[in-house]
Design a protein around this motif. Structure first.
Motif, PDB file in Angstrom:
ATOM      1  N   ALA A   6      18.817  24.632  30.046  1.00 12.52           N
ATOM      2  CA  ALA A   6      18.600  23.479  29.167  1.00 12.52           C
ATOM      3  C   ALA A   6      19.914  23.162  28.464  1.00 12.52           C
ATOM      4  O   ALA A   6      20.544  24.055  27.887  1.00 12.52           O
ATOM      5  CB  ALA A   6      17.515  23.790  28.136  1.00 12.52           C
ATOM      6  N   LEU A  51      13.806  22.000  18.756  1.00 13.32           N
ATOM      7  CA  LEU A  51      14.178  21.078  19.825  1.00 13.32           C
ATOM      8  C   LEU A  51      13.238  21.288  21.004  1.00 13.32           C
ATOM      9  O   LEU A  51      13.133  22.405  21.528  1.00 13.32           O
ATOM     10  CB  LEU A  51      15.622  21.324  20.275  1.00 13.32           C
ATOM     11  CG  LEU A  51      16.077  20.547  21.510  1.00 13.32           C
ATOM     12  CD1 LEU A  51      16.263  19.064  21.153  1.00 13.32           C
ATOM     13  CD2 LEU A  51      17.358  21.137  22.069  1.00 13.32           C
ATOM     14  N   THR A  52      12.551  20.241  21.427  1.00 18.43           N
ATOM     15  CA  THR A  52      11.703  20.327  22.618  1.00 18.43           C
ATOM     16  C   THR A  52      12.605  20.332  23.847  1.00 18.43           C
ATOM     17  O   THR A  52      13.442  19.452  24.007  1.00 18.43           O
ATOM     18  CB  THR A  52      10.727  19.140  22.682  1.00 18.43           C
ATOM     19  OG1 THR A  52       9.901  19.160  21.520  1.00 18.43           O
ATOM     20  CG2 THR A  52       9.864  19.199  23.940  1.00 18.43           C
ATOM     21  N   VAL A  53      12.419  21.350  24.720  1.00 15.90           N
ATOM     22  CA  VAL A  53      13.266  21.429  25.919  1.00 15.90           C
ATOM     23  C   VAL A  53      12.530  21.080  27.202  1.00 15.90           C
ATOM     24  O   VAL A  53      13.143  20.596  28.146  1.00 15.90           O
ATOM     25  CB  VAL A  53      13.961  22.799  26.061  1.00 15.90           C
ATOM     26  CG1 VAL A  53      14.981  23.004  24.970  1.00 15.90           C
ATOM     27  CG2 VAL A  53      12.979  23.940  26.097  1.00 15.90           C
ATOM     28  N   CYS A  54      11.231  21.342  27.256  1.00 18.08           N
ATOM     29  CA  CYS A  54      10.484  20.995  28.471  1.00 18.08           C
ATOM     30  C   CYS A  54       8.993  21.193  28.236  1.00 18.08           C
ATOM     31  O   CYS A  54       8.572  21.738  27.219  1.00 18.08           O
ATOM     32  CB  CYS A  54      10.946  21.839  29.666  1.00 18.08           C
ATOM     33  SG  CYS A  54      10.584  23.603  29.536  1.00 18.08           S
ATOM     34  N   GLU A  78       9.761  24.818  22.771  1.00 23.80           N
ATOM     35  CA  GLU A  78      10.732  24.384  21.779  1.00 23.80           C
ATOM     36  C   GLU A  78      11.633  25.538  21.385  1.00 23.80           C
ATOM     37  O   GLU A  78      11.181  26.679  21.259  1.00 23.80           O
ATOM     38  CB  GLU A  78      10.012  23.855  20.533  1.00 23.80           C
ATOM     39  CG  GLU A  78       9.114  22.676  20.819  1.00 23.80           C
ATOM     40  CD  GLU A  78       8.353  22.210  19.591  1.00 23.80           C
ATOM     41  OE1 GLU A  78       8.283  22.952  18.592  1.00 23.80           O
ATOM     42  OE2 GLU A  78       7.821  21.085  19.642  1.00 23.80           O
ATOM     43  N   VAL A 132      16.043  29.359  29.660  1.00 20.62           N
ATOM     44  CA  VAL A 132      14.671  29.454  29.164  1.00 20.62           C
ATOM     45  C   VAL A 132      13.818  30.104  30.251  1.00 20.62           C
ATOM     46  O   VAL A 132      13.860  29.692  31.416  1.00 20.62           O
ATOM     47  CB  VAL A 132      14.124  28.058  28.794  1.00 20.62           C
ATOM     48  CG1 VAL A 132      12.721  28.164  28.237  1.00 20.62           C
ATOM     49  CG2 VAL A 132      15.063  27.359  27.813  1.00 20.62           C
ATOM     50  N   GLN A 186      24.468  25.648  26.553  1.00 18.91           N
ATOM     51  CA  GLN A 186      23.295  25.730  27.414  1.00 18.91           C
ATOM     52  C   GLN A 186      22.444  26.925  27.013  1.00 18.91           C
ATOM     53  O   GLN A 186      22.962  27.956  26.600  1.00 18.91           O
ATOM     54  CB  GLN A 186      23.705  25.910  28.876  1.00 18.91           C
ATOM     55  CG  GLN A 186      24.424  24.744  29.478  1.00 18.91           C
ATOM     56  CD  GLN A 186      24.773  24.994  30.941  1.00 18.91           C
ATOM     57  OE1 GLN A 186      24.136  25.797  31.628  1.00 18.91           O
ATOM     58  NE2 GLN A 186      25.800  24.310  31.416  1.00 18.91           N
ATOM     59  N   ALA A 205      14.317  32.573  25.281  1.00 15.42           N
ATOM     60  CA  ALA A 205      15.499  31.725  25.465  1.00 15.42           C
ATOM     61  C   ALA A 205      16.742  32.474  24.996  1.00 15.42           C
ATOM     62  O   ALA A 205      16.755  33.056  23.908  1.00 15.42           O
ATOM     63  CB  ALA A 205      15.358  30.415  24.711  1.00 15.42           C
ATOM     64  N   LEU A 240      21.879  21.740  25.457  1.00 13.76           N
ATOM     65  CA  LEU A 240      21.593  21.582  24.038  1.00 13.76           C
ATOM     66  C   LEU A 240      22.452  20.468  23.443  1.00 13.76           C
ATOM     67  O   LEU A 240      23.479  20.104  24.011  1.00 13.76           O
ATOM     68  CB  LEU A 240      21.844  22.906  23.325  1.00 13.76           C
ATOM     69  CG  LEU A 240      21.060  24.100  23.891  1.00 13.76           C
ATOM     70  CD1 LEU A 240      21.420  25.371  23.137  1.00 13.76           C
ATOM     71  CD2 LEU A 240      19.567  23.842  23.847  1.00 13.76           C
TER      72      LEU A 240
END
Length: 110
Positions: free
Chosen positions: A28, A12-15, A4, A38, A35, A48, A30
């Motif tokens: 990622a 924000l959860t990204v992966c 996150e 990460v 972008q 990040a 946003l």
């Protein structure tokens, strides 16, 4: 477990953490259209930064190579090879240039 990023609106959860390969990065997108690049270092610590290379304008930092200089983790741009500190965003090769950094954490998915 998820990765996150802290944005103005919150986390924000990204992966999934398992989606990251140690020593490599992913881009990622946003919510604001920017972008983030990460990374997961070989010790398992996530980082990040902004994905845009300030020297070329290309969104490529996520494709850079990770390394260490003076005990600090960095990513080297795949284009012109400038190195960016993953903790501060400062360019190690031009002290007047920096990229944005994002606080990052891992969390258990609900």
């Amino acid at each position: 477990m998820t990765v996150e990023l802290r944005l103005a609106e919150g986390w924000l959860t990204v992966c999934e953490l398992s989606s990251l390969t140690p020593g490599r990065g992913v881009a990622a997108l946003l919510p604001d259209g920017n972008q983030a690049a990460v990374f997961l270092d070989r010790a398992g610590r996530p980082y990040a930064i902004g994905n845009q290379d300030p020297f070329t304008g290309a969104h490529v930092l996520s494709r850079g190579l990770l390394g260490w200089a003076a005990g600090r983790p960095f990513v080297a741009s795949p284009l012109l090879k400038q190195r960016f500190d993953l903790e501060s965003g400062r360019c190690l090769d031009d002290e007047e240039v920096a990229v944005r950094t994002y606080p990052v954490r891992t969390a258990w998915a609900p």
